[in-house]
Each structure stands twice: as C-alpha cells, then as structure tokens.
Motif scaffolding. Structure first.
Motif, PDB file in Angstrom:
ATOM      1  N   ARG A  89       0.904  -1.078   0.042  1.00  0.00           N
ATOM      2  CA  ARG A  89      -0.074  -0.055  -0.206  1.00  0.00           C
ATOM      3  C   ARG A  89       0.698   1.255   0.054  1.00  0.00           C
ATOM      4  NH1 ARG A  89      -4.406  -1.578   4.338  1.00  0.00           N
ATOM      5  NH2 ARG A  89      -2.814  -2.903   4.768  1.00  0.00           N
ATOM      6  N   ARG A  90       1.823   1.254   0.900  1.00  0.00           N
ATOM      7  CA  ARG A  90       2.799   2.405   0.651  1.00  0.00           C
ATOM      8  C   ARG A  90       3.467   2.425  -0.423  1.00  0.00           C
ATOM      9  NH1 ARG A  90       5.869   0.401   5.162  1.00  0.00           N
ATOM     10  NH2 ARG A  90       4.326   0.397   6.888  1.00  0.00           N
ATOM     11  N   ALA A  91       3.931   1.433  -1.085  1.00  0.00           N
ATOM     12  CA  ALA A  91       4.434   1.549  -2.429  1.00  0.00           C
ATOM     13  C   ALA A  91       3.682   2.264  -3.526  1.00  0.00           C
ATOM     14  CB  ALA A  91       5.152   0.203  -2.978  1.00  0.00           C
ATOM     15  N   ASP A  92       2.329   1.572  -3.341  1.00  0.00           N
ATOM     16  CA  ASP A  92       1.424   2.093  -4.402  1.00  0.00           C
ATOM     17  C   ASP A  92       0.969   3.664  -4.194  1.00  0.00           C
ATOM     18  OD1 ASP A  92       1.172  -0.410  -5.365  1.00  0.00           O
ATOM     19  OD2 ASP A  92      -0.735  -1.022  -4.408  1.00  0.00           O
ATOM     20  N   ARG A 116       1.290   9.180  -5.841  1.00  0.00           N
ATOM     21  CA  ARG A 116       1.785  10.428  -5.594  1.00  0.00           C
ATOM     22  C   ARG A 116       2.837  10.875  -6.758  1.00  0.00           C
ATOM     23  NH1 ARG A 116       3.029  10.195   0.073  1.00  0.00           N
ATOM     24  NH2 ARG A 116       5.277   9.883  -0.707  1.00  0.00           N
ATOM     25  N   ASP A 117       3.791  10.068  -7.026  1.00  0.00           N
ATOM     26  CA  ASP A 117       4.767  10.548  -8.030  1.00  0.00           C
ATOM     27  C   ASP A 117       4.075  10.599  -9.318  1.00  0.00           C
ATOM     28  OD1 ASP A 117       7.572  10.681  -8.851  1.00  0.00           O
ATOM     29  OD2 ASP A 117       7.064   9.083 -10.064  1.00  0.00           O
ATOM     30  N   GLN A 118       3.150   9.779  -9.682  1.00  0.00           N
ATOM     31  CA  GLN A 118       2.539   9.966 -11.148  1.00  0.00           C
ATOM     32  C   GLN A 118       1.535  11.304 -11.003  1.00  0.00           C
ATOM     33  OE1 GLN A 118       2.857   7.952 -14.038  1.00  0.00           O
ATOM     34  NE2 GLN A 118       1.628   9.579 -14.823  1.00  0.00           N
ATOM     35  N   GLN A 119       0.820  11.536  -9.788  1.00  0.00           N
ATOM     36  CA  GLN A 119       0.168  12.752  -9.796  1.00  0.00           C
ATOM     37  C   GLN A 119       1.131  13.993 -10.049  1.00  0.00           C
ATOM     38  OE1 GLN A 119      -1.812  12.291  -6.068  1.00  0.00           O
ATOM     39  NE2 GLN A 119      -3.673  11.219  -6.997  1.00  0.00           N
TER      40      GLN A 119
END
Length: 172
Positions: free
Chosen positions: A90-93, A98-101
């Motif tokens: 979940r943290r990695a997702d 967040r990175d993609q956003q």
C-alpha cells in the motif's frame, strides 16, 4: 522484531536452565541414591511414573498440545508477515500514485508554459512554486526548476549572458 528475538532467546535460555537444573538434580540423586535406600525408592517411583506416562495417552495429549502451539505460532507469524507485506505494498502504491500525480501536474504546467509564454500572473507563479515545493526527488526538483527559472528577474543575469546578447546582434 528485535524484541521478539530477545524474548525467544530469553525463553530458550530459561528452558535450558530448567532442563540443566533438573538433569543435575537427577544425576545428584542417582549418585547419592546408590548409598541411601529411600532415595532409591524415590528414583524408582519417578522412573515408574515416567514409564507409565510415556506409554499412556497423556504424552500424546501433551505432544498434540505442543504441536497446536507451534501451529498457532506459525499461523500468527504468517498473518503478521502478510499484513506487513500488504502495508508495504500500500505504501509503495501510494508513493507511486503520488509520484504519478506530481508528473501529471508537471506535464500540464509545462504544456501551459509552452502554449502561453507571456508573463505569469501571481496565481500561476504560486502554483509553480507549490509544484516545486512538492518535488520529492532530484529529478522532480530539477524539472520544477526548469519551469521556475524563466521566472527569475532580468537583473539576475550574469556577465556571460550580457556577452551572448552582444554576440546575437547583427554585425554593423
């Protein structure tokens, strides 16, 4: 995790101490029992009880209880490990999302800057500064700076920039 290991080691040390003490007492009783008749009778009674217990269903019940405890411990460890893996996933997702956003916002801002090169209004400057503040990696920071650098005032130009301006002039 480290405290669990310490507790296991402490339990193992305690169990080893108990077994060692009982073994020492048994050896001492056997050694002294050779001289005393009452001690021989006690040892004989203990050995008789142990023999009957080993041959009775009681040992099987103790073994089954021990096996159930081991199975329960393994089941708890497995569920704890699965829970930990789910949390890490979940943290990695979340980090990936967040990175993609951030990159989506950067692409929109970059496309807007290229489409409208005129000076920015205060709100647009604030949005670009917020994007730069949310940068989490070196690459994101550099990308955000690439959008903010054109916003630097003209008075901050170096002498080298001034020389290049003269070079661009048409020869007289």
């Amino acid at each position: 995790m480290e405290t669990r290991r310490k507790r296991r080691r402490a339990r193992a040390a305690w169990a080893s101490g108990v077994v060692g003490t009982l073994t020492t007492l048994l050896v001492a009783l056997v050694a002294s029992g050779l001289r005393d008749e009452s001690t021989r009778q006690v040892i004989l009674a203990v050995l008789t009880w142990t023999d009957s217990f080993v041959r009775s269903p009681g040992l099987g019940g103790c073994a089954a209880a021990g096996a159930a405890m081991v199975a329960l411990a393994q089941w708890r460890r497995q569920t704890r490990d699965e829970s930990r893996r789910r949390q890490e996933r979940r943290r990695a997702d979340l980090v990936a999302r967040r990175d993609q956003q951030w990159w989506d916002a950067y692409r929109l801002a970059r496309a807007d800057r290229w489409a409208h090169p005129e000076p920015l209004r205060d709100g647009e400057k604030l949005l670009l500064q917020a994007l730069a503040a949310q940068a989490e990696t070196v690459i994101q920071t550099a990308a955000a700076r690439s959008l903010l650098d054109p916003l630097a005032p003209d008075s901050a130009t170096s002498d080298d920039d001034e020389e290049h301006r003269h070079d661009r002039r048409a020869p007289a």
